[in-house]
Design an enzyme around this catalytic site. Structure first.
Site, short mmCIF file in Angstrom:
data_model
loop_
_atom_site.label_atom_id
_atom_site.label_comp_id
_atom_site.label_asym_id
_atom_site.label_seq_id
_atom_site.Cartn_x
_atom_site.Cartn_y
_atom_site.Cartn_z
N CYS A 2 -47.14 -70.06 98.79
CA CYS A 2 -48.29 -69.67 98.56
C CYS A 2 -48.67 -68.11 98.94
O CYS A 2 -47.88 -67.79 99.86
CB CYS A 2 -49.26 -70.69 99.15
SG CYS A 2 -48.85 -72.47 98.87
N ARG A 27 -46.70 -65.46 94.11
CA ARG A 27 -46.39 -66.54 95.11
C ARG A 27 -46.85 -68.10 94.82
O ARG A 27 -46.25 -68.89 95.10
CB ARG A 27 -46.80 -66.11 96.41
CG ARG A 27 -46.22 -65.07 96.96
CD ARG A 27 -46.70 -64.63 98.28
NE ARG A 27 -46.28 -65.50 99.47
CZ ARG A 27 -45.44 -65.12 100.12
NH1 ARG A 27 -44.64 -63.96 99.90
NH2 ARG A 27 -45.02 -66.00 101.12
N TRP A 75 -49.21 -72.74 95.36
CA TRP A 75 -47.95 -73.50 94.72
C TRP A 75 -48.26 -74.98 95.31
O TRP A 75 -47.70 -75.05 96.34
CB TRP A 75 -46.99 -72.51 94.65
CG TRP A 75 -45.97 -72.99 93.94
CD1 TRP A 75 -45.34 -72.44 92.61
CD2 TRP A 75 -44.64 -74.01 94.24
NE1 TRP A 75 -44.32 -73.20 92.10
CE2 TRP A 75 -43.81 -74.18 93.19
CE3 TRP A 75 -44.48 -74.78 95.40
CZ2 TRP A 75 -42.91 -74.92 93.29
CZ3 TRP A 75 -43.29 -75.71 95.38
CH2 TRP A 75 -42.58 -75.58 94.20
N ASN A 101 -49.50 -71.95 104.15
CA ASN A 101 -48.44 -71.75 103.28
C ASN A 101 -47.42 -72.65 103.96
O ASN A 101 -46.77 -71.95 105.00
CB ASN A 101 -48.01 -70.17 103.29
CG ASN A 101 -46.66 -69.82 102.45
OD1 ASN A 101 -46.44 -70.82 101.94
ND2 ASN A 101 -46.04 -68.96 102.77
N GLY A 102 -46.74 -73.42 103.51
CA GLY A 102 -45.82 -74.47 104.22
C GLY A 102 -45.83 -75.69 103.69
O GLY A 102 -46.74 -76.23 102.83
N GLU A 492 -26.28 -64.71 85.24
CA GLU A 492 -27.59 -64.22 85.39
C GLU A 492 -28.28 -63.88 84.04
O GLU A 492 -29.82 -64.18 84.21
CB GLU A 492 -27.46 -62.81 86.31
CG GLU A 492 -28.69 -61.94 86.57
CD GLU A 492 -29.93 -62.55 87.18
OE1 GLU A 492 -29.82 -63.56 87.65
OE2 GLU A 492 -31.10 -61.95 87.31
N LYS A 496 -32.22 -65.60 83.46
CA LYS A 496 -33.43 -64.72 82.92
C LYS A 496 -33.97 -65.34 81.63
O LYS A 496 -35.31 -65.60 81.86
CB LYS A 496 -33.01 -63.21 82.64
CG LYS A 496 -32.82 -62.47 83.88
CD LYS A 496 -33.68 -62.08 84.74
CE LYS A 496 -34.15 -63.07 85.76
NZ LYS A 496 -33.47 -62.94 87.04
N GLU A 499 -35.48 -68.77 82.51
CA GLU A 499 -36.81 -69.08 83.59
C GLU A 499 -38.03 -68.47 83.04
O GLU A 499 -39.12 -68.86 83.10
CB GLU A 499 -36.54 -68.41 85.01
CG GLU A 499 -36.33 -66.82 84.85
CD GLU A 499 -35.89 -66.36 86.34
OE1 GLU A 499 -36.45 -67.28 87.38
OE2 GLU A 499 -35.33 -65.45 86.31
N HIS A 515 -12.61 -75.28 76.96
CA HIS A 515 -12.41 -76.40 77.95
C HIS A 515 -13.70 -77.24 77.79
O HIS A 515 -13.90 -78.12 78.55
CB HIS A 515 -12.00 -76.07 79.20
CG HIS A 515 -10.82 -75.48 79.38
ND1 HIS A 515 -9.58 -75.81 79.29
CD2 HIS A 515 -10.54 -73.88 79.47
CE1 HIS A 515 -8.68 -75.21 79.46
NE2 HIS A 515 -9.22 -73.87 79.71
N LYS A 614 -42.29 -66.83 93.41
CA LYS A 614 -41.35 -65.79 93.83
C LYS A 614 -40.70 -66.29 95.27
O LYS A 614 -39.43 -66.12 95.39
CB LYS A 614 -41.88 -64.63 94.04
CG LYS A 614 -40.99 -63.52 94.14
CD LYS A 614 -41.17 -62.53 93.03
CE LYS A 614 -40.06 -61.44 93.29
NZ LYS A 614 -39.04 -61.59 92.43
C1 F6R Z 1 -34.86 -65.50 89.62
C2 F6R Z 1 -35.12 -65.48 90.92
C3 F6R Z 1 -34.63 -66.57 91.90
C4 F6R Z 1 -34.44 -65.82 93.50
C5 F6R Z 1 -34.31 -66.96 94.35
C6 F6R Z 1 -33.84 -66.48 95.69
O1 F6R Z 1 -35.33 -64.65 88.76
O2 F6R Z 1 -35.86 -64.64 91.24
O3 F6R Z 1 -33.63 -66.95 91.50
O4 F6R Z 1 -33.53 -64.96 93.09
O5 F6R Z 1 -35.30 -67.46 94.41
O6 F6R Z 1 -34.82 -65.57 96.16
P1 F6R Z 1 -34.62 -64.52 97.37
O7 F6R Z 1 -33.84 -63.41 96.66
O8 F6R Z 1 -35.96 -64.05 97.80
O9 F6R Z 1 -34.04 -65.21 98.40
#
Ligand code: F6R
Length: 619
Positions: A2, A27, A75, A101-102, A492, A496, A499, A515, A614
């Site tokens: 959050c 967040r 969140w 937050n938590g 990766e 992208k 998500e 395989h 995030k």
């Molecule tokens: C994907 C994304 C997440 C973060 C993951 C780790 O686009 O943003 O997969 O990479 O949650 O976050 P950090 O790097 O902040 O530990």
């Protein structure tokens, strides 16, 4: 996960809080709320389900005035997103509010205890136990001492929590506290005004002087400063950090989305990542804050990278770099797995976390595990002053600037670049990297921002990616293939796409296709291949042939001048020719743009994808 913003000063608090929450909406965005003290000893609370816009509308319809307040964007963990579960949560007579937050892990026990003591709960959240606990202590054991009541309540909580408390009986202050790895608590220092925030972008417009709370610390914040203490009530001296980020770095500017802005600023962010790291005179890499002596570097027997999501994929690229240039065995582990599998760690090992936010709960727990085992711990981290930077023996700041888009982009290219710097550094310290080779790579690295700029400018100047999105946005499944150093790029790229556009996508090592995944190939399942001309290029071409032989469509990330592949595939996403070590950093950019355009074409909310947040500060 959050976002929290608090303000004490001489201006109207609500607009400052709402602007801060907008910067933190990445967040969490399922509900939002704020509380502001009015001049008559009352607390005005507004809370709304849904995005921040709903709260902004509620505040404009029923304004709140006052110069002390706190806000929250949520969140959901305990209780569905709804108005009743939105923060702030209030004490029974409404004179005390808390945002959190938590997670309160023992909230059921506490809730039952408080219910027995006569408290009635008006939400499903764990946060409500905190406000009632503070209220209970305030009126009983703490005899009207708010700071003492907050401290006593916090000591009853299990699990990570960052909170801010506001009380009508103490109208000159906010109390902020942090317990465990609940995400950051930043205290911002202004002139005659003070700020509290989960993350720096929320207050960057107002101040660049900040201090951070560590685990088991609290701050009593008034308009004229902050008094820091630990949870035993002992005073703490704190130094301020000056944040050099430009305030506009946390704004969208002319771009439609933060993700788009962050993709297209990678030329600049890579310049910053490399700034003052390359010493051309000595052909060396400067990583002072890593705090690793040459002797220690030589004695290392293994490096373990721990990370989550996109940062984990950066770690997979790092494995190639470090094993090749520093001849040090590298293991890459999901932090969430490492922390629970009783890993073998010892003092001749280095455990390196990669984390944009520096607050990801699993990554911090993995570091804790490594520290307990006696390893040298380090972090490649973007968020300045974050927990990962503070709890490790050494760190490398990504210097990418604030990343607001929920889907990570520029932090991926910054961290892979840092991993290449680290590989050169370790190779030199361990005496296994020839000087001519380091000089060559350092020269190549200095070209990286220019090459990235060229690639991105070309993408901005034509409709290639919008046309691709037009052609492919209705497909339900994609396969992404890469090999060697480009295998993590395939993963990766797939992450992208899934998500932000909610299309299913799998990233796979190309050699593994036959395989299993080859069974999926048909005209409805396009394959994206990462196929620059490198030493496995011919093998990638044979994968392309195999997909085409099964009526599959192929989109290739390939060198711009590769006419041969152009003739074989359905579409090319071009990258400039560059040193092989730089190619993964460039090859991810077309995949970021492709995912972005696909999401836009599908009408998805790019910066706030469903269910994601995030900074993942809960398990
Ligand atoms: C994907 C994304 C997440 C973060 C993951 C780790 O686009 O943003 O997969 O990479 O949650 O976050 P950090 O790097 O902040 O530990």
């Amino acid at each position: 996960m959050c976002g929290i913003v608090g303000y004490v000063g001489n201006q109207e608090a609500a607009p400052i809080i709402l602007h801060g929450l907008r910067q933190l909406e990445y967040r969490g965005y399922d509900s939002a709320g704020l509380a502001v003290l009015d001049g008559d000893g009352g607390v005005q609370v507004r809370r709304e389900a849904g995005k921040l816009l709903n709260l902004e509308q509620a505040v404009s319809q029923a304004p709140v005035t006052g110069a002390v307040g706190v806000g929250h964007t949520r969140w959901a963990t305990h209780g569905p997103p709804s108005q009743r579960n939105a923060h702030p949560h209030s004490s029974p007579d409404g004179d005390l509010v808390v945002v959190q937050n938590g997670i309160v892990e023992n909230f059921l026990d506490l809730r039952q205890e408080l219910e027995r003591a006569g408290y009635t709960f008006r939400s499903d959240t764990d946060t409500e136990v905190i406000v009632h606990l503070i209220d209970q202590h305030y009126h009983n054991g703490s005899a009207g001492d708010l700071e003492d009541a907050v401290r006593k309540a916090l000591l009853r909580l299990k699990g990570p929590s960052a909170i801010v408390v506001l009380s009508a009986h103490h109208p000159d202050r906010l109390i902020a506290a942090r317990l465990g790895n609940a995400g950051g608590v930043t205290i911002g220092f202004g002139r005659g005004e003070m700020f509290v925030a989960s993350d720096i972008p929320a207050i960057l417009r107002h101040t660049r002087q900040v201090a951070f709370l560590d685990n088991r610390q609290m701050a009593v914040v008034t308009a004229h400063g902050a008094v820091f203490k630990d949870l035993d009530g002992r005073p703490l001296a704190k130094e301020c950090t000056r944040i050099d980020w430009n305030p506009t770095a946390a704004e969208k500017g002319e771009f439609r989305h933060f993700m788009q802005k962050e993709i297209f600023e990678q030329g600049r962010s890579l310049t910053d990542t490399l700034r003052s790291r390359l010493d051309f005179q000595r052909n060396a890499v400067v990583l002072d804050s890593l705090n690793l002596t040459p002797d220690h570097a030589r004695r290392l027997t293994k490096l373990t990278i721990v990370a989550c999501g996109t940062s984990y994929y950066a770690g997979l690229v790092g494995k190639y770099y470090i094993e090749r240039l520093a001849r040090l065995p590298v293991e890459v582990d999901y932090a969430s797995e490492f922390r629970y599998r009783q890993p073998l760690v010892a003092s001749d090992q280095m455990v390196l976390a990669i984390t944009q936010s520096g607050e990801t709960v699993d990554t911090l727990a993995a570091l804790e595990e490594a520290r307990t085992g006696g390893a040298f711990t380090a972090a490649i981290v973007n968020a300045i002053g974050s927990q990962a930077a503070r709890v490790t023996d050494g760190h490398i700041y990504m210097q990418a600037g604030p990343e607001i888009g929920v889907a990570s982009t520029k932090a991926f290219t910054a961290s892979t670049t840092d991993l290449l710097l680290l590989a050169i550094y370790l190779g030199q310290q361990r005496g296994v990297l020839a000087e001519a080779e380091s000089a060559r790579i350092i020269r190549a690295l200095s070209m990286l921002p220019g090459l990235a700029g060229e690639l991105l400018e070309d993408a901005l100047q034509n409709d290639r990616y919008r046309e691709l999105a037009e052609r492919y946005h209705t497909f339900y499944n994609f396969l992404y293939l890469g090999r060697g150093i480009h295998y993590p790029i395939a993963r990766e790229g797939a992450l992208k796409l899934k998500e932000i556009s909610y299309i299913h996508a799998e990233g796979y090592p190309a050699g593994e296709m036959k395989h299993g995944p080859i069974a999926l190939i048909d005209a409805t399942m396009p394959t994206v291949v990462v196929a620059p001309r490198d030493h496995v290029y011919d093998k990638m071409i044979s994968q392309v042939e195999q997909v085409k032989a099964r009526s599959g469509q192929v989109l290739a990330v390939a060198h711009a001048n590769d006419e041969a592949i152009r003739a074989k595939v359905d579409a090319v996403m071009p990258i400039p020719v560059a040193d092989e070590l730089l190619t993964p950093i460039l090859a991810v950019m077309p995949l970021q743009i492709f995912a972005y355009e696909m999401a836009v074409r599908r009408g998805a909310d790019v910066d706030q994808p469903r269910n994601l947040a995030k900074s993942v500060t809960v398990e």
